[in-house]
Design a protein around this motif. Structure first.
Motif, PDB file in Angstrom:
ATOM      1  N   ASP A  89      40.858  40.181  27.813  1.00 19.80           N
ATOM      2  CA  ASP A  89      39.464  40.572  28.032  1.00 19.80           C
ATOM      3  C   ASP A  89      38.510  39.393  27.899  1.00 19.80           C
ATOM      4  O   ASP A  89      37.384  39.429  28.440  1.00 19.80           O
ATOM      5  N   ARG A  90      38.914  38.359  27.202  1.00 19.33           N
ATOM      6  CA  ARG A  90      38.048  37.186  27.085  1.00 19.33           C
ATOM      7  C   ARG A  90      37.796  36.544  28.451  1.00 19.33           C
ATOM      8  O   ARG A  90      36.858  35.760  28.594  1.00 19.33           O
ATOM      9  N   TRP A  92      36.774  38.124  31.279  1.00 14.34           N
ATOM     10  CA  TRP A  92      35.480  38.613  31.784  1.00 14.34           C
ATOM     11  C   TRP A  92      34.369  38.489  30.752  1.00 14.34           C
ATOM     12  O   TRP A  92      33.197  38.353  31.112  1.00 14.34           O
ATOM     13  N   LEU A  93      34.717  38.514  29.454  1.00 16.45           N
ATOM     14  CA  LEU A  93      33.692  38.317  28.428  1.00 16.45           C
ATOM     15  C   LEU A  93      33.037  36.944  28.570  1.00 16.45           C
ATOM     16  O   LEU A  93      31.826  36.800  28.400  1.00 16.45           O
ATOM     17  N   TRP A  94      33.823  35.940  28.901  1.00 15.44           N
ATOM     18  CA  TRP A  94      33.326  34.566  28.901  1.00 15.44           C
ATOM     19  C   TRP A  94      33.126  33.976  30.287  1.00 15.44           C
ATOM     20  O   TRP A  94      32.515  32.929  30.428  1.00 15.44           O
ATOM     21  N   ARG A  98      26.732  38.378  33.497  1.00 16.47           N
ATOM     22  CA  ARG A  98      26.070  38.940  32.319  1.00 16.47           C
ATOM     23  C   ARG A  98      25.945  40.460  32.420  1.00 16.47           C
ATOM     24  O   ARG A  98      26.162  41.178  31.446  1.00 16.47           O
ATOM     25  N   VAL A 101      29.123  42.193  31.414  1.00 15.22           N
ATOM     26  CA  VAL A 101      29.358  42.164  29.967  1.00 15.22           C
ATOM     27  C   VAL A 101      28.440  43.167  29.271  1.00 15.22           C
ATOM     28  O   VAL A 101      28.858  43.907  28.374  1.00 15.22           O
ATOM     29  N   GLU A 102      27.170  43.209  29.685  1.00 17.05           N
ATOM     30  CA  GLU A 102      26.229  44.152  29.068  1.00 17.05           C
ATOM     31  C   GLU A 102      26.657  45.600  29.292  1.00 17.05           C
ATOM     32  O   GLU A 102      26.450  46.453  28.421  1.00 17.05           O
ATOM     33  N   ARG A 104      29.815  46.695  29.696  1.00 11.90           N
ATOM     34  CA  ARG A 104      31.073  47.010  29.020  1.00 11.90           C
ATOM     35  C   ARG A 104      31.018  46.869  27.500  1.00 11.90           C
ATOM     36  O   ARG A 104      31.867  47.419  26.808  1.00 11.90           O
ATOM     37  N   VAL A 105      30.055  46.125  26.996  1.00 10.59           N
ATOM     38  CA  VAL A 105      29.965  45.896  25.546  1.00 10.59           C
ATOM     39  C   VAL A 105      28.714  46.590  25.023  1.00 10.59           C
ATOM     40  O   VAL A 105      27.590  46.172  25.308  1.00 10.59           O
ATOM     41  N   ALA A 132      33.999  40.286  21.279  1.00  6.13           N
ATOM     42  CA  ALA A 132      33.089  41.131  22.047  1.00  6.13           C
ATOM     43  C   ALA A 132      31.876  41.483  21.197  1.00  6.13           C
ATOM     44  O   ALA A 132      30.731  41.447  21.662  1.00  6.13           O
ATOM     45  N   GLY A 244      35.513  49.426  27.505  1.00  7.59           N
ATOM     46  CA  GLY A 244      35.183  48.077  27.044  1.00  7.59           C
ATOM     47  C   GLY A 244      35.221  48.007  25.528  1.00  7.59           C
ATOM     48  O   GLY A 244      36.288  48.097  24.907  1.00  7.59           O
TER      49      GLY A 244
END
Length: 302
Positions: A89-90, A92-94, A98, A101-102, A104-105, A132, A244
């Motif tokens: 998952d890192r 798409w997290l990184w 944006r 990420v917003e 899913r987190v 996350a 997420g």
């Protein structure tokens, strides 16, 4: 000898760069595909990584002696799967947009604790979703944000980890070797500190307090930083979900810190236990949490 060492370093760095490039490839994949891939790799790793599997099972045996062995094995397997899923998952997290990420987190709970400029420490235990959760904060607050890290031995992976954790907001990653002065300075200026003090860092500067009833070497940094930085403490635990992650903030801990660092550290572990009990399979059981023993006590892992 030096040439051989340089060749090993070059190969390791190349492997790290290839790994990071692979993460770029994974980033656009649908989340269910990534999670399925992580599930499969986790199942294989549970079988092949015998040493880490034994550590996880022993930790669970010590912490949950009343739970049937079959359930403990299920939690250990879930822990390996969660490790692999969150590692992938890192990507798409990184590297993801944006907005992705917003979406899913999610950040829930006592979000009002982030308002204002009161020095605040976020107690963020080692659940696999911790990175996350670390992004959820700077995505939703403009406050200066500090976290402490240990250098990864692979330079390419180390750079990737630091860049990913700092991609949003005003984030500063501090090495443990930097000392406490920059940490306290940021707190006193109204910043946030993302602190993960729930590992065994050895006997030096640690106190032995119960963790699920077993004496565990624990650094009293949460109590110490809260006193020095005149900061309130807020808990945050991040849960993996099919959509997420959900990071949940607790209200500020009452009467914390006290004048007794050891009592504060025991309280920290009690609160951590209450978080773990809600999702045992998502905690970092592969770490030798009870590696350091009180004087005269034998290893629990032999």
């Amino acid at each position: 000898m030096m040439q051989q060492q340089e060749k090993k370093t070059d190969k390791g760095s190349l492997g790290g760069r290839l790994g990071v490039a692979f993460m770029h490839v994974l980033a656009p994949l649908p989340l269910p595909v990534l999670r399925a891939l992580g599930w499969g790799v986790g199942q294989v790793l549970y079988v092949l990584a015998a040493h880490r599997r034994k550590i996880a099972l022993r930790n669970l045996e010590l912490c949950f002696p009343q739970v049937p062995p079959r359930q403990r094995r299920r939690w250990a397997r879930e822990s390996f799967v969660a490790f692999c899923q969150t590692w992938l998952d890192r990507s798409w997290l990184w590297f993801g947009p944006r907005a992705l990420v917003e979406r899913r987190v999610q950040l829930q709970g006592a979000i009002e604790e982030l308002e204002g400029d009161t020095p605040t420490i976020i107690f963020a235990p080692h659940f696999y979703g911790m990175d996350a959760g670390g992004l959820a904060l700077p995505l939703r607050t403009s406050r200066a944000f500090t976290s402490i890290f240990s250098t990864h031995p692979n330079p390419a992976i180390d750079a990737w980890l630091r860049a990913g954790r700092q991609r949003f907001g005003d984030v500063r990653m501090l090495n443990r070797a930097d000392g406490v002065k920059p940490i306290i300075a940021n707190l006193r200026q109204g910043g946030l500190l993302y602190l993960l003090p729930d590992m065994d860092f050895g006997a030096k500067d640690s106190v032995f307090v119960p963790f699920y009833g077993v004496p565990a070497a624990t650094v009293p940094s949460l109590s110490r930083f809260a006193r020095l930085g005149r900061a309130k403490v807020v808990g945050m635990f991040t849960r993996i979900t099919p959509e997420g992650y959900v990071a949940e903030l607790t209200p500020a801990w009452p009467d914390f810190p006290s004048d007794d660092a050891e009592a504060d550290t025991a309280e920290m572990n009690r609160r951590l236990q209450s978080y773990i009990d809600t999702m045992p399979g998502q905690y970092y059981w592969v770490h030798r949490r009870f590696k350091t023993r009180p004087p005269g006590e034998p290893s629990v892992y032999e």
